[in-house]
Design an enzyme around this catalytic site. Structure first.
Site, PDB file in Angstrom:
ATOM      1  N   GLY A  59      28.072  92.554 -27.377  1.00  0.00           N
ATOM      2  CA  GLY A  59      27.548  91.717 -28.447  1.00  0.00           C
ATOM      3  C   GLY A  59      28.124  92.132 -29.780  1.00  0.00           C
ATOM      4  CB  CYS A  86      30.795  96.678 -25.263  1.00  0.00           C
ATOM      5  SG  CYS A  86      31.608  96.827 -26.873  1.00  0.00           S
ATOM      6  CE1 TYR A  87      23.928  95.998 -30.316  1.00  0.00           C
ATOM      7  CE2 TYR A  87      22.852  95.195 -28.322  1.00  0.00           C
ATOM      8  CZ  TYR A  87      22.781  95.596 -29.650  1.00  0.00           C
ATOM      9  OH  TYR A  87      21.563  95.623 -30.288  1.00  0.00           O
ATOM     10  CG  HIS A 173      34.509  94.084 -22.966  1.00  0.00           C
ATOM     11  ND1 HIS A 173      33.315  93.403 -23.038  1.00  0.00           N
ATOM     12  CD2 HIS A 173      34.671  94.702 -24.164  1.00  0.00           C
ATOM     13  CE1 HIS A 173      32.770  93.590 -24.237  1.00  0.00           C
ATOM     14  NE2 HIS A 173      33.580  94.379 -24.938  1.00  0.00           N
ATOM     15  CD  GLU A 175      33.190  91.790 -19.758  1.00  0.00           C
ATOM     16  OE1 GLU A 175      32.813  91.640 -20.936  1.00  0.00           O
ATOM     17  OE2 GLU A 175      33.140  92.893 -19.168  1.00  0.00           O
ATOM     18  CB  SER A 227      33.327  60.970 -16.990  1.00  0.00           C
ATOM     19  OG  SER A 227      33.622  62.193 -16.322  1.00  0.00           O
ATOM     20  N   GLY A 228      35.513  60.243 -14.540  1.00  0.00           N
ATOM     21  CA  GLY A 228      36.888  60.558 -14.170  1.00  0.00           C
ATOM     22  C   GLY A 228      37.136  62.043 -14.108  1.00  0.00           C
ATOM     23  N   GLY A 229      36.194  62.838 -14.659  1.00  0.00           N
ATOM     24  CA  GLY A 229      36.314  64.289 -14.641  1.00  0.00           C
ATOM     25  C   GLY A 229      35.759  64.884 -13.359  1.00  0.00           C
ATOM     26  CB  VAL A 230      36.334  68.200 -11.786  1.00  0.00           C
ATOM     27  CG1 VAL A 230      35.916  69.161 -12.896  1.00  0.00           C
ATOM     28  CG2 VAL A 230      36.053  68.827 -10.432  1.00  0.00           C
ATOM     29  CG  ASP A 231      32.133  69.082 -14.768  1.00  0.00           C
ATOM     30  OD1 ASP A 231      32.795  69.817 -14.006  1.00  0.00           O
ATOM     31  OD2 ASP A 231      32.072  69.256 -15.994  1.00  0.00           O
ATOM     32  CB  SER A 232      30.890  62.786 -13.355  1.00  0.00           C
ATOM     33  OG  SER A 232      32.241  62.367 -13.421  1.00  0.00           O
ATOM     34  CE  LYS A 373      34.987  72.284 -15.794  1.00  0.00           C
ATOM     35  NZ  LYS A 373      34.815  70.820 -15.940  1.00  0.00           N
TER      36      LYS A 373
END
Length: 517
Positions: A59, A86-87, A173, A175, A227-232, A373
Site C-alpha cells: 500500500g 511490503c506495507y 513483491h 506477485e 457487446s461483442g466483448g469476451v465478458d458478455s 478476466k
C-alpha cells in the site's frame, strides 16, 4: 436461493496497493481459491469464513503516519498463517513490536536478494533471486521475535519469519512478473505453510454455476446484453448451457463497433449456439444523439442514456423476462465496492455493476462476478466459444466514440474502423496479436500537410496504440518491430481516405491511460 460460492481458502487484505488483485490472481493460479477483502475486516468475520491463511497486501501509506490503514490486531490470535507483503510486512512488524522507519534510500525496481533460509517460504529456490522492490520504509533490524530469511544490499531484512508463529514478511513483491520465482514463493506459502487444498478448478465452477443458474431462473426467461466483448459472450454462452431457449440475447448495433463485429456476434450466437438473438440497428439514433459532442464524458453520458432507452424498448418485447444477465467480473466488483467483505471505497464506477437492472426492472444475474478476466477467457473456451471472441482485445463500452477524438461523423468513424482493422490484421499476420494485451487505432482531430503523388493533402492523423500488461492497472507500450509499424502505416495512408499521417503512442500507464478518452 442464496448463492453458495467456493471455499475461500486464502484472504488477501487490501491496503490500497496497486497489485492486490494480482496477488489474488497468482494464488488462484495455484488452483487455490482466494478473495480480496477490506483491510479492516474483523477477526470475528475471518473466523466465520475459516480460511487457511491471510495475505496482507502492499500500500502507499507509511505505518507510522497518522491515519495509516490498520488491521484488526486480533487477527494474530486466530492461529492462521499470515504473509505480509511490503506495507503488509511493515504493519505486521509494527503491530508485533518491531520498529519501522524511513529507509536511508528508497528501493524501486529490480534488485538482487540473498536467501539466508531456504525452508518454508523459500524452499527449493536458489540462493540468489531477482526481486522487485517498491518501498521507502523498512524494518531496520529484526528483534527477538523475528528471524531474517533474506537480505539485499540496501535492506538487511528483506524477508522475516516470526520465531514462534507462522507469520512471514517480505519487503519485495512476489506477485509481479519482475520477481523471479515469485509464483513459487506464493505457492510455498499457500501450500506448504497454510496447507491449503489445490482444488479450485474452472470445470467444477462451470458445473456448479450451471446448476445454480437453473435453480434460480427456473421457468422464467433471462435477458443478456451482448457487446461483442469476451465478458458478455462468456456470460451468454454459460446461460445458454444452463437454461437453453429461456435465454434471449440483445445486441445493440450503435454504429460505434469494430469492423465485422456485428457479423461475428450474429454468426457465433445465432448460427453456432442457435440462441434467441435480437439485433437492434440503432446506428442512426446514436449518431444523431452524438452530433456536435466532442467532450469524452459527454459522449459516454449520451451513449449510456441512449443504450438504456434502446435496450429497454427491446427487452419489453420479450415475454416472461424476469432476469438481466451482465458480464460483471471480479475486478469490477472490487473496484466498485460491491463485494460483501471487499474494500468499501469505490475506486471507480462500472457501467455493469448495479444501475441498469434497476432502470429496467429486472433481477440481476452475474455468473462471472467471482472470476478474473483470464479465468473468464478459459471458461469461454470450455464452453466452446471460438478463439476469435475469447481472445479479442478489450473494447470500451462507448465503442469507437472514445477512440474518434473530437466530433463524430459516419465518415470519420469509417476511417477509424478501417485503420483499426488494418492494424489488427497485420498484428495477427505477424503472430503478435496474442502477445500484446490491447492494440487499437485512434483518430485524432489533427490535420497536417502531406504529399500524395503530385498533390498537396491536408488530412487527419491516426495514432496507433499497443500495450503489454497483466492487470491493465499499469501498462508498458509494446516495442513492436519497426518494419511492422512501417507496413501498417503505409497501408493506412494508402487505403484509408482522409488520413495522411500515422504516429505510434509510446506512453506508459501511468502517467497516461491505455485509452485516449
Amino acid at each position: 436461493m442464496a448463492a453458495v460460492g467456493p471455499t475461500k481458502q486464502i484472504l488477501v487484505f487490501d491496503f490500497g496497493g496497486q497489485t492486490a488483485q494480482l496477488i489474488a490472481r497468482r494464488i488462484r493460479e495455484q488452483n487455490v481459491y482466494c478473495e480480496i477483502v477490506r483491510h479492516d475486516l474483523s477477526a470475528s468475520r475471518v473466523r466465520e469464513i475459516a480460511p487457511k491463511g491471510l495475505i496482507f497486501s502492499g500500500g502507499p501509506a507509511s505505518v507510522y503516519e497518522a491515519g495509516a490503514p490498520k488491521s484488526d490486531p486480533r487477527l494474530y490470535e486466530l492461529g492462521l498463517p499470515i504473509l505480509g507483503i511490503c506495507y503488509g510486512m511493515h504493519l505486521m512488524c509494527d503491530t508485533l513490536g518491531a520498529k519501522v522507519e524511513p529507509g536511508r534510500a528508497r528501493e524501486f525496481g529490480r534488485t538482487e536478494a540473498t536467501i539466508l533460509d531456504r525452508t518454508d517460504l523459500f524452499a527449493e529456490l536458489p540462493d540468489r533471486l531477482t526481486v522487485w522492490m517498491s518501498h521507502g520504509d523498512k524494518v531496520p533490524f529484526a528483534d527477538d521475535q523475528f528471524a531474517v530469511l533474506a537480505k539485499t544490499s540496501e535492506c538487511p531484512n528483506t524477508a522475516v519469519r516470526h520465531r514462534s508463529k507462522p507469520f512471514f514478511g517480505i519487503q519485495f513483491h512476489p506477485e509481479v512478473a519482475h520477481t523471479s520465482f515469485g509464483g513459487q514463493i506464493l505457492r510455498n506459502f499457500v501450500l506448504r505453510v497454510c496447507q491449503a487444498s489445490s482444488d479450485w478448478r474452472l470445470e467444477d465452477f462451470l458445473a456448479a454455476e450451471v446448476t445454480r443458474l437453473k435453480e434460480r431462473i427456473g421457468k422464467n426467461r433471462v435477458v443478456c446484453g451482448l457487446s461483442g466483448g469476451v465478458d458478455s459472450a462468456v456470460t451468454a454462452a454459460l446461460l445458454q448451457r444452463a437454461v437453453g431457449d429461456r435465454l434471449a440475447c440483445i445486441f445493440v448495433d450503435h454504429g460505434l463497433l469494430r469492423k465485422g463485429e456485428r457479423e461475428l456476434v450474429e454468426q457465433t450466437f445465432r448460427d453456432h449456439f442457435h440462441a434467441d438473438l435480437h439485433t437492434i440497428d440503432a446506428k442512426d439514433e446514436f449518431l444523431s444523439a452524438l452530433q456536435g459532442e466532442t467532450e469524452p464524458q459527454a459522449k459516454r453520458s449520451v451513449i449510456g442514456k441512449k443504450f438504456i432507452d434502446v435496450f429497454r424498448r427491446e427487452a419489453k418485447s420479450i415475454p416472461d423476462a424476469k432476469f438481466l444477465a451482465q458480464g460483471t467480473l471480479y475486478p469490477d466488483v472490487i473496484e466498485s465496492g460491491g463485494a460483501v467483505d471487499g474494500p468499501a471505497a469505490a475506486i471507480k464506477l462500472h457501467h455493469n455493476v448495479g444501475g441498469l437492472p434497476k432502470e429496467l426492472g429486472f433481477e440481476l444475474v452475474e455468473p462471472l462476478r467471482n472470476l478474473f478476466k483470464d479465468e473468464a477467457r478459459k471458461l469461454g473456451l470450455e464452453l466452446g466459444l471460438p478463439e476469435t471472441i475469447v481472445w479479442r482485445h478489450p473494447f470500451p463500452g462507448p465503442g469507437l466514440a472514445v477512440r474518434c477524438l473530437g466530433e463524430i461523423s459516419e465518415a470519420r468513424l469509417e476511417a477509424l474502423r478501417e485503420a483499426d482493422a488494418i492494424f489488427l490484421e497485420e498484428l495477427v499476420a505477424a503472430d503478435l496479436y496474442r502477445k500484446v494485451a490491447q492494440a487499437f487505432a485512434v483518430l485524432l482531430p489533427v490535420r497536417s500537410v502531406g504529399v500524395m503523388g503530385d498533390y498537396r493533402t491536408y488530412e487527419e492523423t491516426i495514432a496507433l496504440r499497443a500495450v503489454e500488461t497483466t492487470d491493465f492497472m499499469t501498462a508498458e507500450w509494446s516495442h513492436l518491430p519497426h518494419d511492422l509499424l512501417a507496413k501498417v502505416s503505409t497501408r493506412i495512408v494508402n487505403e484509408v481516405r482522409g488520413v495522411n499521417r500515422v504516429v505510434y503512442d509510446i506512453s506508459t500507464k501511468p502517467p497516461a491511460t491505455i485509452e485516449w478518452e
